[in-house]
Design an enzyme around this catalytic site. Structure first.
Site, mmCIF file in Angstrom:
data_model
loop_
_atom_site.group_PDB
_atom_site.id
_atom_site.type_symbol
_atom_site.label_atom_id
_atom_site.label_comp_id
_atom_site.label_asym_id
_atom_site.label_seq_id
_atom_site.Cartn_x
_atom_site.Cartn_y
_atom_site.Cartn_z
ATOM 1 N N LYS A 1 37.783 57.825 50.340
ATOM 2 C CA LYS A 1 39.091 56.984 50.121
ATOM 3 C C LYS A 1 38.634 55.923 49.229
ATOM 4 O O LYS A 1 37.570 55.072 49.274
ATOM 5 C CB LYS A 1 39.228 56.333 51.578
HETATM 6 C C1 E4P Z 1 44.790 53.914 56.771
HETATM 7 O O1 E4P Z 1 44.304 54.543 56.001
HETATM 8 C C2 E4P Z 1 44.850 52.359 56.613
HETATM 9 O O2 E4P Z 1 43.642 51.866 56.388
HETATM 10 C C3 E4P Z 1 45.508 51.752 58.052
HETATM 11 O O3 E4P Z 1 46.464 52.431 58.313
HETATM 12 C C4 E4P Z 1 45.906 50.430 57.677
HETATM 13 O O4 E4P Z 1 46.510 49.885 58.984
HETATM 14 P P1 E4P Z 1 46.474 48.241 59.328
HETATM 15 O O5 E4P Z 1 47.631 47.859 58.516
HETATM 16 O O6 E4P Z 1 47.293 48.477 60.731
HETATM 17 O O7 E4P Z 1 45.325 47.640 59.239
#
Ligand code: E4P
Length: 218
Positions: A87
């Protein structure tokens, strides 16, 4: 549509996997910290534990923000398990890193995407997944779902292979709207996945069927 679970909690990952509908896991540094997992070695061990539960697609996020650091970290992360998808944040060096890793055959998930322009860059660089954050846009009075729709249309126009991974999903309706639009993947907490099960008429109907069966068999 693929279902990913957005957590580093092993019990939740197991529960979703046992339901038989889970295609992957997304994590981020905040989700790791929430589980009390700190320090590079513990974090790597935790990624391995996640990979041991699911079949594929475990997103593991780099901490570096410079090209060399991201590439070094990515190489370390993919050594943990073949299921790891690296990522990478949507920043200038991140775009370069995605291109470089794609050329090396390493899968990437471009994270922290909040605009169609950013999504175009991620696809041009060859990201395997692009992660637009719906909930965080909604939080600042911007329609997150509109962005999912825009990105899906743009990718369709050009046949980009990057999969649209709708992230920051807060409730069941987000998931259903993503499905209507045609997002390739949704990543959400366990309660959103299990929330799909719920309908009072199902519960009332089942109760009646069982009561009627029991009348006939008593
Ligand atoms: C996933 O890859 C993201 O990091 C995540 O969905 C972020 O979610 P949030 O906005 O609820 O922290």
């Amino acid at each position: 549509m693929k279902f990913f679970i957005d957590t580093a909690n092993l019990d939740d990952i197991r529960e979703a996997y046992e339901l038989g509908v889970l295609d992957g896991v997304t994590t981020n540094p905040s989700l790791m910290a929430k589980e009390g997992i700190t320090g590079a070695d513990n974090i790597k061990a935790h990624y391995k534990a996640i990979c041991n539960i699911v079949d594929d697609n475990v997103s593991a996020e780099v901490i570096s923000t410079d090209f060399d650091g991201m590439i070094k970290e990515a190489h370390e992360l993919v050594k943990i398990d073949d299921k790891i998808v690296v990522k990478i944040p949507m920043i200038k060096d991140g775009v370069k890193a995605i291109k470089h890793l794609t050329d090396e055959g390493i899968r990437t998930n471009c994270t922290l995407v909040f605009s169609a322009g950013q999504a175009i860059l991620a696809a041009k660089a060859g990201a395997s997944y692009v992660s637009p954050f719906i909930g965080r846009l909604d939080d600042v009075s911007t329609d997150g779902m509109e962005l999912i729709s825009q990105i899906c249309n743009i990718y369709d126009n050009y046949g980009y292979e990057t999969e649209v991974l709708a992230a920051s999903i807060r409730h069941v309706m987000h998931l259903i709207q993503c499905a209507e639009i045609g997002a390739d993947v949704v990543t959400c907490p366990l309660n959103v996945i299990t929330g799909l099960l719920k309908h009072p008429l199902t519960d009332i109907g089942l109760e009646k069927f069982l009561a009627d069966y029991n009348k006939g068999n008593s």
